[in-house]
Scaffold this motif. Structure first.
Motif, PDB file in Angstrom:
ATOM      1  N   LEU A  14      72.687  -8.804  92.607  1.00  0.00           N
ATOM      2  CA  LEU A  14      72.340  -8.422  93.971  1.00  0.00           C
ATOM      3  C   LEU A  14      71.952  -6.953  93.947  1.00  0.00           C
ATOM      4  N   GLY A  15      70.706  -6.683  94.272  1.00  0.00           N
ATOM      5  CA  GLY A  15      70.221  -5.315  94.141  1.00  0.00           C
ATOM      6  C   GLY A  15      70.330  -4.886  92.702  1.00  0.00           C
ATOM      7  N   GLU A  16      71.033  -3.788  92.474  1.00  0.00           N
ATOM      8  CA  GLU A  16      71.198  -3.261  91.115  1.00  0.00           C
ATOM      9  C   GLU A  16      72.606  -3.493  90.577  1.00  0.00           C
ATOM     10  N   CYS A  17      73.315  -4.471  91.174  1.00  0.00           N
ATOM     11  CA  CYS A  17      74.693  -4.763  90.772  1.00  0.00           C
ATOM     12  C   CYS A  17      74.826  -6.196  90.284  1.00  0.00           C
ATOM     13  N   LEU A  18      75.721  -6.400  89.329  1.00  0.00           N
ATOM     14  CA  LEU A  18      76.087  -7.747  88.923  1.00  0.00           C
ATOM     15  C   LEU A  18      77.338  -8.127  89.698  1.00  0.00           C
ATOM     16  N   PHE A  19      77.224  -9.131  90.521  1.00  0.00           N
ATOM     17  CA  PHE A  19      78.312  -9.580  91.395  1.00  0.00           C
ATOM     18  C   PHE A  19      79.001 -10.750  90.700  1.00  0.00           C
ATOM     19  N   VAL A  20      80.254 -10.548  90.284  1.00  0.00           N
ATOM     20  CA  VAL A  20      80.998 -11.549  89.522  1.00  0.00           C
ATOM     21  C   VAL A  20      82.145 -12.073  90.378  1.00  0.00           C
ATOM     22  N   LEU A  45      77.167  -8.957  79.800  1.00  0.00           N
ATOM     23  CA  LEU A  45      75.847  -8.969  80.429  1.00  0.00           C
ATOM     24  C   LEU A  45      75.634  -7.693  81.241  1.00  0.00           C
ATOM     25  N   ALA A  46      76.647  -7.290  81.997  1.00  0.00           N
ATOM     26  CA  ALA A  46      76.530  -6.075  82.810  1.00  0.00           C
ATOM     27  C   ALA A  46      76.291  -4.853  81.935  1.00  0.00           C
ATOM     28  N   GLY A  47      76.941  -4.821  80.777  1.00  0.00           N
ATOM     29  CA  GLY A  47      76.790  -3.676  79.894  1.00  0.00           C
ATOM     30  C   GLY A  47      75.430  -3.606  79.225  1.00  0.00           C
ATOM     31  N   LYS A  48      74.859  -4.763  78.920  1.00  0.00           N
ATOM     32  CA  LYS A  48      73.617  -4.801  78.142  1.00  0.00           C
ATOM     33  C   LYS A  48      72.355  -4.692  78.990  1.00  0.00           C
ATOM     34  N   ASP A  49      72.395  -5.173  80.221  1.00  0.00           N
ATOM     35  CA  ASP A  49      71.207  -5.201  81.073  1.00  0.00           C
ATOM     36  C   ASP A  49      70.991  -3.811  81.688  1.00  0.00           C
ATOM     37  N   ARG A  50      69.934  -3.148  81.282  1.00  0.00           N
ATOM     38  CA  ARG A  50      69.686  -1.782  81.750  1.00  0.00           C
ATOM     39  C   ARG A  50      69.377  -1.729  83.244  1.00  0.00           C
ATOM     40  N   ALA A  51      68.946  -2.830  83.821  1.00  0.00           N
ATOM     41  CA  ALA A  51      68.627  -2.848  85.249  1.00  0.00           C
ATOM     42  C   ALA A  51      69.881  -2.919  86.116  1.00  0.00           C
ATOM     43  N   ILE A  52      71.016  -3.219  85.507  1.00  0.00           N
ATOM     44  CA  ILE A  52      72.269  -3.320  86.256  1.00  0.00           C
ATOM     45  C   ILE A  52      72.986  -1.973  86.209  1.00  0.00           C
ATOM     46  N   LYS A  53      73.294  -1.434  87.400  1.00  0.00           N
ATOM     47  CA  LYS A  53      73.965  -0.139  87.481  1.00  0.00           C
ATOM     48  C   LYS A  53      75.477  -0.265  87.584  1.00  0.00           C
ATOM     49  N   ALA A  54      75.967  -1.426  88.049  1.00  0.00           N
ATOM     50  CA  ALA A  54      77.406  -1.558  88.273  1.00  0.00           C
ATOM     51  C   ALA A  54      77.811  -3.017  88.276  1.00  0.00           C
ATOM     52  N   LEU A  55      79.091  -3.242  88.027  1.00  0.00           N
ATOM     53  CA  LEU A  55      79.677  -4.580  88.106  1.00  0.00           C
ATOM     54  C   LEU A  55      80.621  -4.624  89.305  1.00  0.00           C
ATOM     55  N   LEU A 100      83.782  -0.395  80.118  1.00  0.00           N
ATOM     56  CA  LEU A 100      82.380  -0.650  80.460  1.00  0.00           C
ATOM     57  C   LEU A 100      81.708   0.686  80.765  1.00  0.00           C
ATOM     58  N   PRO A 101      80.555   0.986  80.162  1.00  0.00           N
ATOM     59  CA  PRO A 101      79.953   2.313  80.361  1.00  0.00           C
ATOM     60  C   PRO A 101      79.356   2.524  81.746  1.00  0.00           C
TER      61      PRO A 101
END
Length: 256
Positions: A14-20, A45-55, A100-101
């Motif tokens: 959702l947007g730039e976040c991975l919603f788990v 997945l959250a760590g590897k995908d550069r388009a994701i800014k946050a989990l 997680l970075p």
């Protein structure tokens, strides 16, 4: 990325976040071995995908964020070796989440007890529904926190308050958790869109700069041996797990 539904985890971007979302509402989103594997996959997945800014992590349904470990599955574990395998497996997930970075956010949508609070402690920031029931209640079952959550809590809270919560095993109001700065803010009810608005101030700036601050924290934790301390916590819990006091407490709980 569209929404993905694994058997016990749901995630979507959702947007730039991975919603788990923990997705075992029939058992108050209790953690079992399958959920451990799927959580690890989502965090990776959250760590590897550069388009994701946050989990962003939350629970399914209205009753619970996470009720801890699934005693219906874990009650078959009796020995130190059996317990340590389970505890270490989930502890590695908590280390993966804590280290997680990118920033991680926990939205506690209902009860968070036992291991549920350990999981919340592994996130960088926590928000909670006003009427959520919170508590590190492991001591009531004659064990300690077993996934490393005690060590994480001592990093994130005043040590006297952390020890009180851990040793007393009492339930904690959201108001007290906010006052103690374990919870950033309380809410009555929020949509996913409103959650994104609450997270945005933390991630709206250049991701390289935001991640640099998280890297500072990770360096501090590594230099102080936090992963090793979490593993020692696992070992201590495994020792207590096979003691009669714990096995009897589990039997009483399952008999209710």
């Amino acid at each position: 990325m569209g929404g993905e539904v694994l058997s016990v985890i749901k995630y979507e971007r959702l947007g730039e976040c991975l919603f788990v979302t923990l997705h075992r509402p029939e058992v108050r989103n209790a953690v079992n071995f399958e959920m451990m594997d799927q959580l690890a996959e989502a965090i990776s997945l959250a760590g590897k995908d550069r388009a994701i800014k946050a989990l962003i992590l939350t629970g399914s349904g209205e009753e619970a964020f996470c009720s801890g470990g699934d005693l219906g599955e874990f009650h078959r574990l009796h020995t130190y070796e059996e317990a340590r395998y389970m505890l270490l497996k989930m502890s590695k997930v908590l280390v993966q989440l804590a280290f997680l970075p990118k920033p991680s956010f926990c939205f506690i949508n209902g009860a968070a007890v036992g291991g549920g609070m350990e999981l919340a402690a592994a996130c960088d920031f926590r928000f909670a529904k006003e009427d959520a029931r919170l508590g590190f209640i492991q001591v009531r079952q004659a064990i300690t926190t077993g996934w490393g959550g005690g060590s994480l809590l001592l990093e994130k809270l005043d040590s006297q308050k952390a020890l009180e919560w851990l040793m007393c095993g009492r339930f904690i109001t959201v108001g007290e958790a906010v006052q103690s700065r374990f919870i950033q803010a309380a809410y009555k009810s929020v949509t996913k869109e409103e959650i994104l608005e609450m997270v945005n101030p933390y991630i709206k700036n250049a991701p390289e700069a935001v991640m640099a601050y998280k890297e500072m924290l990770i360096r501090k934790w590594k230099s102080s041996g936090l992963p090793d301390r979490m593993e020692l916590e696992v070992d201590r819990c495994a020792v207590l797990w096979e003691k009669p006091a714990h096995l009897e407490a589990v039997s009483r709980f399952l008999a209710k």
